[in-house]
Design a protein around this motif. Sequence first.
Motif, PDB file in Angstrom:
ATOM      1  N   ALA A  39       0.870  -1.178   0.000  1.00 22.20           N
ATOM      2  CA  ALA A  39       0.000   0.000   0.000  1.00 22.20           C
ATOM      3  C   ALA A  39       0.902   1.222   0.000  1.00 22.20           C
ATOM      4  CB  ALA A  39      -0.890   0.003   1.233  1.00 22.20           C
ATOM      5  N   ASP A  88       4.413   8.947  -2.075  1.00 25.23           N
ATOM      6  CA  ASP A  88       5.356   7.933  -2.559  1.00 25.23           C
ATOM      7  C   ASP A  88       5.487   8.009  -4.078  1.00 25.23           C
ATOM      8  OD1 ASP A  88       4.117   5.481  -0.161  1.00 25.23           O
ATOM      9  OD2 ASP A  88       5.722   6.973   0.020  1.00 25.23           O
ATOM     10  N   VAL A 133      14.755   7.552  -0.368  1.00 25.24           N
ATOM     11  CA  VAL A 133      13.440   7.017  -0.751  1.00 25.24           C
ATOM     12  C   VAL A 133      12.961   5.971   0.240  1.00 25.24           C
ATOM     13  CG1 VAL A 133      13.724   7.527  -3.203  1.00 25.24           C
ATOM     14  CG2 VAL A 133      14.352   5.289  -2.362  1.00 25.24           C
ATOM     15  N   ILE A 134      13.888   5.200   0.812  1.00 19.83           N
ATOM     16  CA  ILE A 134      13.479   4.214   1.810  1.00 19.83           C
ATOM     17  C   ILE A 134      13.005   4.921   3.070  1.00 19.83           C
ATOM     18  CG2 ILE A 134      14.309   2.405   3.373  1.00 19.83           C
ATOM     19  CD1 ILE A 134      16.130   1.450   1.131  1.00 19.83           C
ATOM     20  N   GLY A 135      13.689   5.990   3.450  1.00 20.30           N
ATOM     21  CA  GLY A 135      13.338   6.696   4.674  1.00 20.30           C
ATOM     22  C   GLY A 135      12.094   7.559   4.555  1.00 20.30           C
ATOM     23  N   VAL A 136      11.945   8.197   3.397  1.00 18.35           N
ATOM     24  CA  VAL A 136      10.843   9.132   3.229  1.00 18.35           C
ATOM     25  C   VAL A 136       9.579   8.428   2.772  1.00 18.35           C
ATOM     26  CG1 VAL A 136      10.044  11.081   1.866  1.00 18.35           C
ATOM     27  CG2 VAL A 136      12.328  11.085   2.801  1.00 18.35           C
ATOM     28  N   GLY A 137       9.747   7.456   1.890  1.00 19.00           N
ATOM     29  CA  GLY A 137       8.595   6.740   1.387  1.00 19.00           C
ATOM     30  C   GLY A 137       7.984   5.894   2.489  1.00 19.00           C
ATOM     31  N   ALA A 138       6.701   5.698   2.399  1.00 16.59           N
ATOM     32  CA  ALA A 138       6.054   4.941   3.469  1.00 16.59           C
ATOM     33  C   ALA A 138       5.196   3.789   2.945  1.00 16.59           C
ATOM     34  CB  ALA A 138       5.197   5.894   4.310  1.00 16.59           C
ATOM     35  N   PRO A 139       5.643   3.066   1.915  1.00 15.90           N
ATOM     36  CA  PRO A 139       4.796   1.962   1.457  1.00 15.90           C
ATOM     37  C   PRO A 139       4.741   0.841   2.488  1.00 15.90           C
ATOM     38  CG  PRO A 139       6.799   2.075   0.149  1.00 15.90           C
ATOM     39  CD  PRO A 139       6.860   3.189   1.112  1.00 15.90           C
ATOM     40  N   GLU A 140       3.593   0.287   2.663  1.00 17.95           N
ATOM     41  CA  GLU A 140       3.364  -0.741   3.667  1.00 17.95           C
ATOM     42  C   GLU A 140       3.048  -2.067   2.983  1.00 17.95           C
ATOM     43  OE1 GLU A 140       3.486  -0.857   7.143  1.00 17.95           O
ATOM     44  OE2 GLU A 140       3.190  -2.948   6.611  1.00 17.95           O
ATOM     45  N   SER A 141       3.761  -3.105   3.390  1.00 16.66           N
ATOM     46  CA  SER A 141       3.548  -4.407   2.761  1.00 16.66           C
ATOM     47  C   SER A 141       2.762  -5.358   3.657  1.00 16.66           C
ATOM     48  CB  SER A 141       4.887  -5.060   2.418  1.00 16.66           C
ATOM     49  OG  SER A 141       5.594  -5.316   3.611  1.00 16.66           O
ATOM     50  N   GLY A 142       2.494  -4.922   4.897  1.00 15.06           N
ATOM     51  CA  GLY A 142       1.746  -5.787   5.803  1.00 15.06           C
ATOM     52  C   GLY A 142       2.579  -6.878   6.429  1.00 15.06           C
ATOM     53  N   SER A 165       4.700  -6.638   8.817  1.00 12.96           N
ATOM     54  CA  SER A 165       5.080  -6.465  10.209  1.00 12.96           C
ATOM     55  C   SER A 165       3.956  -6.840  11.170  1.00 12.96           C
ATOM     56  CB  SER A 165       5.492  -5.002  10.441  1.00 12.96           C
ATOM     57  OG  SER A 165       4.381  -4.140  10.246  1.00 12.96           O
ATOM     58  N   ILE A 166       2.809  -7.279  10.671  1.00 14.41           N
ATOM     59  CA  ILE A 166       1.726  -7.598  11.592  1.00 14.41           C
ATOM     60  C   ILE A 166       2.055  -8.896  12.325  1.00 14.41           C
ATOM     61  CG2 ILE A 166      -0.123  -6.409  10.405  1.00 14.41           C
ATOM     62  CD1 ILE A 166      -0.959  -9.122   9.252  1.00 14.41           C
ATOM     63  N   GLY A 167       1.580  -8.955  13.555  1.00 12.70           N
ATOM     64  CA  GLY A 167       1.832 -10.138  14.362  1.00 12.70           C
ATOM     65  C   GLY A 167       3.161 -10.058  15.090  1.00 12.70           C
ATOM     66  N   GLU A 168       3.906  -8.931  14.947  1.00 12.41           N
ATOM     67  CA  GLU A 168       5.192  -8.828  15.638  1.00 12.41           C
ATOM     68  C   GLU A 168       5.014  -8.225  17.029  1.00 12.41           C
ATOM     69  OE1 GLU A 168       7.932  -6.702  13.214  1.00 12.41           O
ATOM     70  OE2 GLU A 168       8.356  -8.439  11.985  1.00 12.41           O
TER      71      GLU A 168
END
Lengths: 191, 47
Positions: free
Chosen positions: A163, A168, B33-42, B44-47
Amino acid sequence: MILLLAVASGLLAGWLRATIRGRRLAAPNLFLLWLLVAAFVLQAIAFQLPTRKLLPDQIASIFLCVSQGMMLIFAMSNRRLPGFWMLIVGLAMNLGAIALNGGFMPISPETIQKLVPNAPPGSWEIGQRFGTGKDIVLPVGKTILWILSDRFLLPEWMPYHVAFSLGDVVISIGAFLTLWSAAGPETPKDK
Amino acid sequence: MKNALAQTVLLACKVQPHHIRLMLMLLAITMFVIGVGAPESGGSIGE
């Protein structure tokens, strides 16, 4: 992943452009590079390294906002470079959404259900941070500047699901333009 | 072993300052781009 794809494609496009024009890829001097590295380290501690599981959510949000502020200063100090204005605008869009929504990037429950349809029950909650990432789950009606939140998804046929936000997209364009513009002086063989 | 070392030294001698600056810029853009961008892949859930 999409941002790294923009970097890779920008580098390839810049190299092709330089080769066609008989130039070599070159890079300008970057100011305040140490500030960028420091910001990156802060984010690695808060979101990448095993320390991410130890930091309370409040501290992680402070790390996120402070590090993005540092990156904004870095980008502004290099604004004369091609593409950096797009990076600044994209960063400002993301930072605005993050700062106004509790220090994390908002993502709606509907988007999460499409992103991770097989998520175990109870693994995420509305109003809470989404795992140990940079996102917070907020309903659309309670999100400030929803248009700038993580609301876009890649097509389902793609193997990688993510997402992402409008910011981005702008950052991707800025990264591509910055690398596309990395063409140096003509090579001696062409003189 | 000596041959590999010699080849490494020869390769290192071919690296010019503009190569290093280019690598630094690429590294900087990637970190940005890694630091500023905020794409989420899901992931990290369950951690």
